[in-house]
Motif scaffolding. Structure first.
Motif, PDB file in Angstrom:
ATOM      1  N   ALA A 111       2.334   5.692  -4.653  1.00 62.91           N
ATOM      2  CA  ALA A 111       2.265   5.982  -3.233  1.00 62.91           C
ATOM      3  C   ALA A 111       1.229   6.761  -2.488  1.00 62.91           C
ATOM      4  CB  ALA A 111       3.212   5.593  -3.092  1.00 62.91           C
ATOM      5  N   ALA A 112       1.204   6.890  -1.227  1.00 66.15           N
ATOM      6  CA  ALA A 112       0.625   7.560  -0.080  1.00 66.15           C
ATOM      7  C   ALA A 112       0.846   7.316   0.963  1.00 66.15           C
ATOM      8  CB  ALA A 112      -1.296   7.046  -0.388  1.00 66.15           C
ATOM      9  N   GLY A 113       0.076   8.350   2.100  1.00 68.94           N
ATOM     10  CA  GLY A 113       0.252   7.935   3.427  1.00 68.94           C
ATOM     11  C   GLY A 113      -0.129   8.802   4.115  1.00 68.94           C
ATOM     12  N   VAL A 160       1.557   3.681   1.776  1.00 70.95           N
ATOM     13  CA  VAL A 160       1.013   2.469   1.965  1.00 70.95           C
ATOM     14  C   VAL A 160       1.231   2.688  -0.432  1.00 70.95           C
ATOM     15  CG1 VAL A 160      -1.137   1.563   3.029  1.00 70.95           C
ATOM     16  CG2 VAL A 160      -1.493   3.002   1.077  1.00 70.95           C
ATOM     17  N   ALA A 161       1.639   1.436  -0.613  1.00 71.26           N
ATOM     18  CA  ALA A 161       2.206   1.542  -2.174  1.00 71.26           C
ATOM     19  C   ALA A 161       1.939   0.785  -3.295  1.00 71.26           C
ATOM     20  CB  ALA A 161       4.173   1.697  -2.017  1.00 71.26           C
ATOM     21  N   MET A 201      -7.004   3.114   9.326  1.00 72.97           N
ATOM     22  CA  MET A 201      -6.595   2.927   7.777  1.00 72.97           C
ATOM     23  C   MET A 201      -7.808   1.723   7.713  1.00 72.97           C
ATOM     24  SD  MET A 201      -2.912   1.641   6.335  1.00 72.97           S
ATOM     25  CE  MET A 201      -2.829   0.608   5.367  1.00 72.97           C
ATOM     26  N   ARG A 211      -9.102  10.346  -3.606  1.00 78.10           N
ATOM     27  CA  ARG A 211      -7.961  10.613  -4.272  1.00 78.10           C
ATOM     28  C   ARG A 211      -7.526   8.892  -4.391  1.00 78.10           C
ATOM     29  NH1 ARG A 211      -2.723  13.931  -4.792  1.00 78.10           N
ATOM     30  NH2 ARG A 211      -2.436  12.620  -3.206  1.00 78.10           N
ATOM     31  N   ILE A 265      -5.371   2.091  -4.139  1.00 74.58           N
ATOM     32  CA  ILE A 265      -5.343   2.652  -2.438  1.00 74.58           C
ATOM     33  C   ILE A 265      -6.776   3.787  -2.707  1.00 74.58           C
ATOM     34  CG2 ILE A 265      -4.109   4.487  -2.230  1.00 74.58           C
ATOM     35  CD1 ILE A 265      -1.554   2.823  -2.487  1.00 74.58           C
ATOM     36  N   GLU A 310      -7.725   6.942  -1.186  1.00 71.87           N
ATOM     37  CA  GLU A 310      -6.869   7.894   0.308  1.00 71.87           C
ATOM     38  C   GLU A 310      -8.611   8.825   0.115  1.00 71.87           C
ATOM     39  OE1 GLU A 310      -3.336  10.116  -0.995  1.00 71.87           O
ATOM     40  OE2 GLU A 310      -3.849   9.216  -2.285  1.00 71.87           O
ATOM     41  N   LEU A 344      -7.009   6.312   5.185  1.00 76.46           N
ATOM     42  CA  LEU A 344      -6.361   5.355   3.830  1.00 76.46           C
ATOM     43  C   LEU A 344      -6.830   3.808   3.768  1.00 76.46           C
ATOM     44  CD1 LEU A 344      -2.718   5.930   4.122  1.00 76.46           C
ATOM     45  CD2 LEU A 344      -3.880   7.003   2.306  1.00 76.46           C
ATOM     46  N   MET A 352      -6.751   0.376   1.310  1.00 77.66           N
ATOM     47  CA  MET A 352      -6.335  -0.322   0.963  1.00 77.66           C
ATOM     48  C   MET A 352      -7.090  -1.437  -0.243  1.00 77.66           C
ATOM     49  SD  MET A 352      -1.584  -1.668   1.743  1.00 77.66           S
ATOM     50  CE  MET A 352      -1.040  -1.862   0.541  1.00 77.66           C
TER      51      MET A 352
END
Lengths: 350, 350, 350, 350
Positions: C210-212, C230-231, D159, D207, D232, D234, D240, D242
């Motif tokens: 997960a990240a956010g 997000v995950a 994002m 990451r 994902i 970062e 972010l 995805m």
């Protein structure tokens, strides 16, 4: 669904539903379980199986086989007519004479003189509510469009395009129904006529033109009817309407309207999605469609019942939103003119 | 764009573009740079600035100020007319007499006798290609729908709904243009007429009815014109068409069609998306719309030029797909009848 | 809504609703008026105003201020918990020990040991129904997708993308709620976790990441929470899931899912249309969006109540469709792992 | 396409296209016929059939079988590399040393050291343009979204969700290509990585995490590759992303992106409509989808070529918009980290 407004407090409105076919069953269940301020007090049907259904599915209303007996029931305040169209006019008159409010499914009557006779009786009973069931006015999307128009979102609305398009029924029920349906314009387009007048400020029509074709159901020809019909209606206030009615859609019931104004437009139900699912496969990306008007307008039937009860409780002069007898008469007047135009190939001036 | 087919081999078709307004410029650039098998050999315009533009933007075509001089140029095989409508008929006749193929922007003429005079001349020159620029036939989406219909996807097509709706121009250019435009049906709806006939198998019309309203541009009234017009057209083969034309859309150029058949339907351009972007913000989820027909049909103009060149190279009898002079005459015939119906309030039988 | 099936005949299930906040009110009204086979027998709330509301809006249920007193009521068969999350686990245990069926809003508990304690109690009472309110399973569109997947429409489903995105609340209620919400993944994404497992055949998770980010609500930082998360979740059966949760949408509550299979895909709720209206104006063509989950899932709350009642009446082993305690435990297990992953920046193996 | 801007005046840029496979053919035709200010001066291919095609379809460019010979051609200003990925790095270095501008299809190289070697060479030749072909930046819809973001329409973008999803190829070409493709993330997701960085302000990644599954093509397992991958990413600036890449879509090439900001969001290509046709039949209402990226990005390839030529003519420091070598290196760096994460099941810190 917060606490009921004051107008719904007090004794519930006691309603008797007359006719328990598919649509009658739905109305009965809505009135029994989902309309605050109302009680389903009685049902009336000449058919054993319908009364048997009522016993199992409804909260024990009184049962009648005879309409006159229902009208004699002093503990019924209003009647809810879901009966064959040919009976509507006289049943409304009888109900009003018996001192009962009336909700009646459309059409009021296919005969203009009959319509006027009912209006005459209603004028003698101004304290009684009489509403014809043009349910589209109570569909949440139509209502939202109506409210936005009144808030000025699209400027002055000057044109409506509206359609009633049924999925093709290979069994052709409506062909057998053709002798008494009044034809495609009086059976289907009356809804669009009412929508157009409602959204354009209730104008009177001044001239109409109609045309049609038989795409699939040759059996209609002997009745002078068509399975696809188109029409133009010009109103006295300069408004315009275009109508389309079809019995032969492949994809479902595709019923919707478009309102065009001087500063924008709104479409209601442009794609008759049955729900929020989209399918992606080798055919592309698709949504399924509402199969029948019964599915499409499930919410509308409920809201129309709630509005009727609220209107009765508010009393004469209230703002109830349903179609009045005068609206229904105008719909029949325009629908009849469309039929005449189809027959003659000439524009008909009203 | 693989290797050119045989029909495009050989000497290029030498084309002279006549008229270098906005649309003429686009045609000239397409012919100069994007149409295989063609050369932009010459341009013709009475205006200095248009010729100056040509010098900078085109690959050195010969320049003419006078149409007759262009027709005298033996190294021009075809003329491409993007001139005022009133000149079309005579310019086509002159080109055919000079032995040149002709592409001409719509309309052929607003006058039926003129249309027939051009057809007569073309019949005397059967080896020459003469095409009127109804470009929608070459839009990839219209073409896809046409192909799918011919493959039987929707059964027998029996009805077309089609519209030409321009974004409102507060300056009202078209009001000043009204005296010579022929009115909304001959100016806009001719495209829809051609689309309907093309998709329904080129039937002849038997009866039409039209109505209209002035929503915003009162200046049209003195010319008997409207800024929103609706019409019904019945064809001899039982087909039906409904048309809508508007000058007052708020959201953009909303031009599209719908074809309804016995086993399905197709809509072309139902939402006039300008591109593939959707915006989600406090107003909801939206897409922007094509501002003008010029943007909407950018590809169509190119494909129509490519098809014309291919048709000339295939020679008489080839399957070229563009609108013939006979198609253009029928579009004018129906458009004129719509105008007459609007003026008289009566259905017009053809 | 035809005649009630046999399983709904017989004595109605007598239900006591506990907690009458916004969602509790809705449940109470559904149970009182719209769920066949059930009776709203009692309500329980410590707040005067909530009990006062119940007196006006509900059909005279017995009133309790104290949960223990409700559990002592022998004429209550089932409790319906719409209480603060921290109370859920103990209240369920107490209800089961009192011999009552339990419906409880999600989450079961944010604490895994607590979840397991409840499961242990339930295993000792196998004749009692215990369901956690993951209402999306009862949304008609989710249900349709589920049925189509089971009919093989998209082949073998192997991936789910699912999101819970709330409209931004400038007041930041959820910031004040952050200390006890468990964070965005345990508060919001648990729904998506349950949806993914339900659509992919109830697999167990094997690894998550997960990240956010904090886009708007800086107040979340002190709780280690984010307003956009997000995950990725990998399941033991090879299935995959991607999740997105947001507190900051501009356009409304945008909650939906996508299921991808070997022969097709389905999207549920891709555009969160609030109704069937499309508006065309100078901004383009748009639809408005559902403002909150409360509007979006109105039908789902009703169907989930109907399903619970049907499940109790069918007895143990019935096919009821709601989330079991084991499902809820797995959702908490995955959600907790997501939170840990967010905190550590490492993938978490379960 | 009005008069060419000054920067396109003057001598045309003389370009040599290297590699004439399917994509090379398209580039060659665009450069030959549709890019103002450029001339297709030469082509280079070791294959007879490709050179034969060039003779028929292109305006007589000089032909080379050997890349070194092309670089010796003093009348070539720029090379356009559409060659196997493994050759890209060295071919770019050679071109730069030969004093030629370079356009090279993605990827720069799958090897980071190689990427850096190319950057080093380019820094020694700052007067030469070197661009990697991430064509999505030139798709009109992506460009529109980019412009709207820069105009502030959605607030601060934080994002991106982006996907590259190919229609399933039962022949499994990409399986045979797997040993050299670098895997799904370096082959497909690099496009999404570039899009995300471009839309979020070109941040560096800090990451990443990736996971995947083999849904249909078991042959991939031996290469450690998957046919469906999720990730994902970062970024250092708090952004972010995805990503989703698939080789197994049933409905077509479904390639698009979504950008989420503090005041709104935009989706690009959410439904990959192939055109403006909607079909209504017994399956519902549907649109067909773009079959391949080649169809989807037809315009983008053209605009990217036009932008490259404009950039060369503007000279160093110009604002050209294409992906720089540094952008391409960052895409490879992130894509390689995704591959490593897929292999290890761990997050990878960059």
């Amino acid at each position: 669904m917060m606490a009921a407004p004051d107008s719904l407090q007090g004794a519930p409105l006691r309603i008797g539903v007359v006719g328990l076919g598919r649509l009658g069953k739905r109305h009965a269940q809505n009135l029994a379980y989902r309309v605050r301020g109302a009680t389903l007090a009685a049902v009336c049907s000449p058919l054993d199986e319908e009364l048997a259904w009522a016993r199992g599915a409804l909260p024990a209303p009184r049962e009648y086989r005879d309409y006159a007996a229902l009208l004699d029931d002093r503990d019924v305040d209003a009647v809810w007519l879901v009966t064959p169209s040919a009976l509507h006019a006289q049943q409304i008159v009888d109900a009003l004479r018996a001192g009962k409010h009336v909700f009646c499914e459309k059409p009021l009557s296919l005969d203009l003189a009959e319509c006027e006779r009912v209006l005459g009786e209603a004028q003698r009973q101004p304290h009684l509510q009489a509403t014809i069931g043009f349910m589209r006015r109570f569909d949440p999307s139509y209502r939202d469009a109506y409210d936005k128009i009144h808030a000025g979102l699209i400027g002055r609305p000057f044109m409506v395009r509206s359609q009633t398009c049924d999925q093709n029924d290979p069994d052709g029920f409506f062909v057998r129904f053709a002798p008494s349906s009044g034809g495609i314009f009086l059976d289907c387009t009356v809804h669009d006529i009412d929508v157009a007048r409602w959204l354009l400020g209730k104008p009177k029509a001044k001239r109409v033109y109609a045309a049609g074709t038989v795409a699939l159901h040759d059996g209609l020809r002997e009745f002078g009817d068509v399975d696809n019909g188109v029409a133009i209606c010009e109103f006295e206030n300069g408004g315009l309407a275009m109508f389309y009615a079809s019995r032969t859609m492949a994809h479902g019931n595709d019923t919707g309207s478009e309102v065009i104004g001087t500063a924008g437009a709104m479409a209601i139900g442009r794609n008759p999605r049955v729900n929020r699912v989209e399918i992606a496969d080798r055919h592309g990306i698709r949504n399924e469609c509402t199969p029948t008007f019964f599915d499409r307008f499930e919410d509308a039937f409920l809201h129309e019942a709630q509005a009727f009860v609220a209107a009765v409780k508010q009393g004469p002069g209230g703002e109830q939103g349903g179609a009045t007898l005068a609206d229904a008469l105008e719909a029949t007047r325009i629908g009849s003119a469309l039929r005449r135009s189809l027959e003659t190939g000439q524009a008909v001036t009203l």
